[in-house]
Write an enzyme that holds these catalytic residues in place. Sequence first.
Site, PDB file in Angstrom:
ATOM      1  CE1 TYR A  67      10.196 -58.824   8.411  1.00 15.05           C
ATOM      2  CE2 TYR A  67      11.343 -56.768   7.916  1.00 15.05           C
ATOM      3  CZ  TYR A  67      10.174 -57.501   7.996  1.00 15.05           C
ATOM      4  OH  TYR A  67       8.974 -56.913   7.706  1.00 15.05           O
ATOM      5  NE  ARG A  70       8.855 -60.044  12.917  1.00 13.92           N
ATOM      6  CZ  ARG A  70       7.905 -59.845  11.999  1.00 13.92           C
ATOM      7  NH1 ARG A  70       8.072 -58.946  11.055  1.00 13.92           N
ATOM      8  NH2 ARG A  70       6.795 -60.539  12.014  1.00 13.92           N
ATOM      9  CG  HIS A 119       1.312 -60.936   4.824  1.00 10.11           C
ATOM     10  ND1 HIS A 119       0.768 -60.385   5.958  1.00 10.11           N
ATOM     11  CD2 HIS A 119       0.467 -60.614   3.815  1.00 10.11           C
ATOM     12  CE1 HIS A 119      -0.365 -59.755   5.644  1.00 10.11           C
ATOM     13  NE2 HIS A 119      -0.573 -59.895   4.358  1.00 10.11           N
ATOM     14  CB  CYS A 150      22.661 -58.055  -9.629  1.00 10.60           C
ATOM     15  SG  CYS A 150      21.555 -57.633  -8.269  1.00 10.60           S
TER      16      CYS A 150
END
Length: 249
Positions: A67, A70, A119, A150
Amino acid sequence: MDFPPELVSFLRAASHITVLTGAGVSQESGLRTFRDAQVGLWAQYRPENLATPEAFLNNPKLVWDWYAARRERADTVEPNPGHYALAELSRIIPRLSLLTQNVDGLHARAGSPSVIELHGSIRKVRCFDCGVYAETWQDDGQNVPKCSCCSGLLRPDVVWFGESLPRAALESAVEAARTCQAFFSIGTSGLVQPAASLAHAARNRGAVIVEINLEPTPLTPKCDYAFHGKSGEILPELIQVVWKEQTSG
Ligand code: OAD
């Protein structure tokens, strides 16, 4: 391209048009479509095997890096005439609902005022564990960045195979499909649900269905009009013929 006169008059009179775009719309900007072969480092992987929660759990760094690549590619390209034409259309007709399966952000960069990203977006991330969203993060290139709340792993805020679409986006998309007079399916193979079903929802409510794609798709037989060619060429031409030639007399 010849646009049938009855389509031209119908579109001129339409007050609400819904458009669903897919990876083909960004192809002319230089982004590969989802089902094109990957290149370079990524040639050995199929996107379908990277875009899943299982792939992330199995090898978070691999999926994160895919990603990141991309995102980097999307940052270096520009919107194309198809993106600009849709942005212009939103200023011409009373209501344009723009739905996209693309995560590249190019519609917004072209000036489309409100884009329903079915999406998700590669520009945002969220924690894989607690779900907190973030628009900025620290990436040292070595490790998958962690959540500031977290310490869970951050993942791109995109929809992966097997995951549900963002509820609000899907609801808005269904409403837009059901209430429009014309529905355009542009640059999408129409293989991925539920996005692919939106054209059918529109058709069931009586909308005229128009497809723009390089080639026929499973939707083509159900379309009232199908135009084969590049969206970056057909869309500007369509806008010229339908809306501009009319206003210039
Ligand atoms: P695909 O890669 O499946 O299909 C791209 C479509 O665009 C094909 O039908 C091409 O023929 C067409 N096309 C290519 N260049 C074009 C051009 N210049 N003008 C017009 N059409 C062109 O991409 P999508 O349909 O967007 O989902 O894929 C849908 C979803 O499948 C993606 O969002 C992704 C993937 O799985 C997820 O990641 C959940």
